[in-house]
Scaffold this active site. Structure first.
Site, PDB file in Angstrom:
ATOM      1  N   GLU A  58      59.827 -28.168 -23.507  1.00 31.14           N
ATOM      2  CA  GLU A  58      59.645 -28.110 -22.061  1.00 31.14           C
ATOM      3  C   GLU A  58      59.095 -29.439 -21.541  1.00 31.14           C
ATOM      4  O   GLU A  58      58.183 -30.027 -22.139  1.00 31.14           O
ATOM      5  CB  GLU A  58      58.665 -26.970 -21.759  1.00 31.14           C
ATOM      6  CG  GLU A  58      58.321 -26.763 -20.303  1.00 31.14           C
ATOM      7  CD  GLU A  58      57.341 -25.609 -20.128  1.00 31.14           C
ATOM      8  OE1 GLU A  58      57.185 -25.149 -18.985  1.00 31.14           O
ATOM      9  OE2 GLU A  58      56.727 -25.171 -21.137  1.00 31.14           O
ATOM     10  N   LYS A 127      62.989 -23.057 -14.301  1.00 34.46           N
ATOM     11  CA  LYS A 127      62.144 -22.012 -14.881  1.00 34.46           C
ATOM     12  C   LYS A 127      61.901 -20.921 -13.847  1.00 34.46           C
ATOM     13  O   LYS A 127      61.687 -21.191 -12.662  1.00 34.46           O
ATOM     14  CB  LYS A 127      60.824 -22.639 -15.327  1.00 34.46           C
ATOM     15  CG  LYS A 127      59.886 -21.747 -16.105  1.00 34.46           C
ATOM     16  CD  LYS A 127      58.704 -22.569 -16.614  1.00 34.46           C
ATOM     17  CE  LYS A 127      57.739 -21.766 -17.456  1.00 34.46           C
ATOM     18  NZ  LYS A 127      56.643 -22.622 -17.983  1.00 34.46           N
ATOM     19  N   CYS A 183      59.849 -21.581 -21.732  1.00 33.52           N
ATOM     20  CA  CYS A 183      58.505 -21.147 -22.112  1.00 33.52           C
ATOM     21  C   CYS A 183      58.115 -19.759 -21.590  1.00 33.52           C
ATOM     22  O   CYS A 183      58.511 -18.756 -22.163  1.00 33.52           O
ATOM     23  CB  CYS A 183      57.482 -22.197 -21.689  1.00 33.52           C
ATOM     24  SG  CYS A 183      55.955 -22.129 -22.667  1.00 33.52           S
TER      25      CYS A 183
END
Length: 685
Positions: A58, A127, A183
């Site tokens: 990330e 994300k 994540c």
């Protein structure tokens, strides 16, 4: 002179495998130029190893823990320039990349995965779930990508799709389909990768920072194993590591690749050098598993069929179909774990499944006795120890087990002695019935040449003996209110290596019908190692483990050699390998041959199961594998199904499957094996 192209059989891509890597480059805090250089070094190294897809951590272009520096215009511009440089520098490299970058769009900053293939930016995935608890403050800098479907963005000089609704698919490798999440997405109750998998992605990727605290590595692995199992996908995870800011946090650089719940590769942690792990993901296995799992399709339907909402971004992988080897632990024995702890666990479960199955059948049938034929071979030995343990649990005397040795024309003194020694050690009611007079009379009634002493040892000669043994056992069960316990195993059912009807194919309850031949020896060893019985029994079991597998129906040849089962039907080690991949996965024969070749071509490579005899550790070349596989295909698909369609009850033991027509396997008895044999012959060198 041009070097001839290698046969495509040797390429992983021919068999729907894909080489995937999870990378953790050494980070440089807030230095996109240095981070891009580290990425380029890994891509170039992975290119040389034939990697198809690399997942980076990330925000890997800037590093993750730079806090308010994410909002600095200089950092954002440098990050975009670094992505452009990375794309240009890897344009001639094989791997497709997923890199992490913070990207501005419409006055908001997004934490993104950027997909790049041969210099082309394929798309940008923001994300969705932003952690804002404990040590995390992502909402201070980033906006969620939730709901931003169908959008585009101009980035690094290219206009590309933007949104969480993207999956990426190679036009020239139909099994190369992947999805990206970042994540925290993976810690959410509803990870975006679930819908990505339901939309068709076979490889789900996670670009993670994920600081390390005690126990978190186990949690990551648990989540990846569970997600890959539930979503029937591969899951590649790459976390931040050395070089990341340790102002308030620490990083371990854990990376791993799972496939359908199984760990394929895992990195070392807390390392300082550039590193990546890679494994060959079997996308064909995943596709076949989804075909067999109706729940997967039901989940897609209940989720509103995500494939209609997702945009499919296509690219060219440009495979060369070269022989890149196989980066995957390919077990020789699919039914037998090659690590001691897993082998112990499997043996414990298999043995107790058999025992509990028999206990219930005895209770339901109100049987007073168990009747079993004991030859001194592996199968009947294992069935007898299952019977003994079942009687122990029922708190009945072992004398209620009526065990018979039934010597025929070719029974050796060694196996008969082992049978008697075992019956005495187990303290069952042992007896002997010589079937030769009855067999001689039947051969005489049939006017068979062997009745007059002629050495005609055909299938009639063999089955007269096999049938009489079973006939005696059934009549003995009638006489003593007992159940006949079958001894035949899963491998014999697959090959049709059993006498139909009044023969070893039939019993009242077939305790071994779900257990392959290659597992039975380990089950017997497990009972010895775990003190299931006494030392006298263990000594006899050890002797039986060293006996060659033989039906002992044909007298020894002039040289004294006994009839060998494996000489007739092929090695059980290979046959069980073929059986697993045919029944569990439905693989094409050429793929099964490819996997078998990698598993068996070198006896010194890889791990063997614990206590596997060194003298039995052999290797098989491709020609041998092809010959044995063709024989297996003919026996399994063309001449044996009618026997399996009429098998008695017995417990399923292995998740790889059983062959009961009431369970895993349903097939016509009059099928042809031609399509499988033709596929094998057409696609091997």
């Amino acid at each position: 002179m041009l070097k001839p192209r290698p046969h495509p059989f040797f390429s992983i891509h021919r068999h729907e495998l894909l080489r995937v890597a999870a990378a953790t480059p050494r980070a440089s805090v807030a230095d996109p130029e240095a981070n891009a250089a580290a990425h380029i070094a890994i891509v170039q190294a992975a290119h040389g190893e034939g990697v198809d897809l690399i997942v980076f951590p990330e925000l890997s272009i800037t590093s993750y823990a730079i806090d308010d520096l994410h909002l600095q215009q200089a950092v954002l511009r440098a990050s975009e320039a670094a992505v452009a440089r990375l794309a240009a520098a890897t344009a001639k490299c094989r791997p497709t990349l997923l890199v992490g970058a913070a990207i501005e769009r419409q006055g908001r900053l997004y934490n993104c995965a950027v997909a790049i293939a041969r210099g082309r930016i394929l798309g940008v995935v923001p994300k969705v779930f932003l952690p804002n608890y404990r040590e995390f403050y992502e909402k201070r800098w980033f906006a969620s990508g939730a709901g931003l479907d169908g959008l585009n963005i101009t980035y690094a000089g290219q206009e590309v799709p933007f949104g969480p609704d993207l999956i990426f698919a190679a036009t020239d490798l139909p099994h190369f389909i992947f999805h990206a999440e970042i994540c925290e997405d993976y810690w959410a109750p509803t990870p975006p990768s679930t819908e990505g998998a339901l939309a068709g992605a076979l490889i789900c990727c996670n670009l993670s920072a994920s600081n390390i605290v005690i126990g978190k590595a186990r949690e990551r692995a648990l989540l990846a194993a569970a997600q890959s199992a539930r979503a029937i996908c591969a899951y590649a995870f790459a976390a931040s590591g050395p070089g990341e800011s340790t102002t308030d946090l620490a990083w371990d650089g854990q990376s791993f690749i799972y496939e359908a719940g199984e760990l394929l590769a895992e990195s070392a942690r807390f390392r300082c050098e550039l590193d990546y792990v890679m494994a060959d993901v079997d996308c064909g296995r995943l596709r076949q598993e989804r075909l067999r799992n109706g729940t997967f399709n039901d989940a897609a339907r209940l989720a509103g069929d995500p494939e209609y909402r997702f945009r499919r971004v296509e690219f060219e992988a440009k495979p060369d179909f070269a022989d890149q080897g196989l980066r995957r632990l390919q077990r020789r024995f699919p039914f037998v774990p090659n690590t001691p702890e897993k082998l112990d666990a499997d043996c414990y479960e298999a043995f107790n499944i058999q025992v509990e199955g028999l206990v219930k059948r005895v209770e339901a049938a109100r049987a007073e006795r168990l009747v079993i034929g004991v030859s001194g071979g592996l199968d009947s030995t294992h069935a007898l120890i299952v019977c003994a343990k079942a009687m122990d649990r029922l708190e009945r005397p072992r004398e209620h087990i009526l065990a018979y040795t039934l010597p025929g024309f070719a029974t050796s003194e060694g196996t008969k002695a082992n049978a008697w020694a075992l019956m005495r050690a187990m303290r069952v009611a042992g007896d002997e019935i010589d079937i030769r007079p009855a067999a001689q009379q039947m051969l005489h009634d049939l006017r068979h040449p062997a009745a007059n002493g002629e050495p005609v040892y055909d299938v009639t000669f063999e089955n007269v003996q096999a049938g009489l043994r079973t006939d005696y056992l059934f009549r003995l069960a009638n006489h003593h209110n007992g159940l006949v316990i079958g001894t035949g195993d899963l491998s014999e059912l697959a090959l049709g290596w059993c006498t139909y009807g009044v023969g070893d194919q039939m019993s009242h309850y077939a305790v071994n019908a779900g257990v392959p031949k290659t597992l039975i020896q380990h089950l017997i060893r497990w009972t010895i190692a775990t003190d299931q019985f006494d030392a006298e029994t263990d000594h006899v079991l050890e002797a039986i483990l060293g006996t060659e597998i033989s039906p002992e129906l044909v007298p020894a040849g002039a040289g004294g050699a006994l009839q060998s089962t494996e000489a007739r039907i092929g090695p059980y080690a290979l046959n069980d390998f073929f059986l697993h991949h045919v029944v569990r996965h439905g693989f094409a024969p050429s793929k099964i041959a490819f996997l078998a070749w990698h598993a068996w071509r070198d006896a010194e490579a890889g791990r063997w199961p614990r206590d596997f005899p060194a003298a039995a550790r052999t290797a098989y070349d491709l020609a041998e594998i092809k010959g044995h596989l063709e024989r297996f295909l003919f026996r399994f698909f063309e001449i044996s199904q009618f026997k399996r369609s009429a098998i008695p009850n017995g417990p399923k033991v292995s998740s790889a499957g059983a062959l009961s027509p009431r369970g895993d396997w349903r097939a016509p008895s009059d099928a042809s094996a031609r399509v499988w044999i033709d596929e094998l012959r057409a696609n091997l060198p």
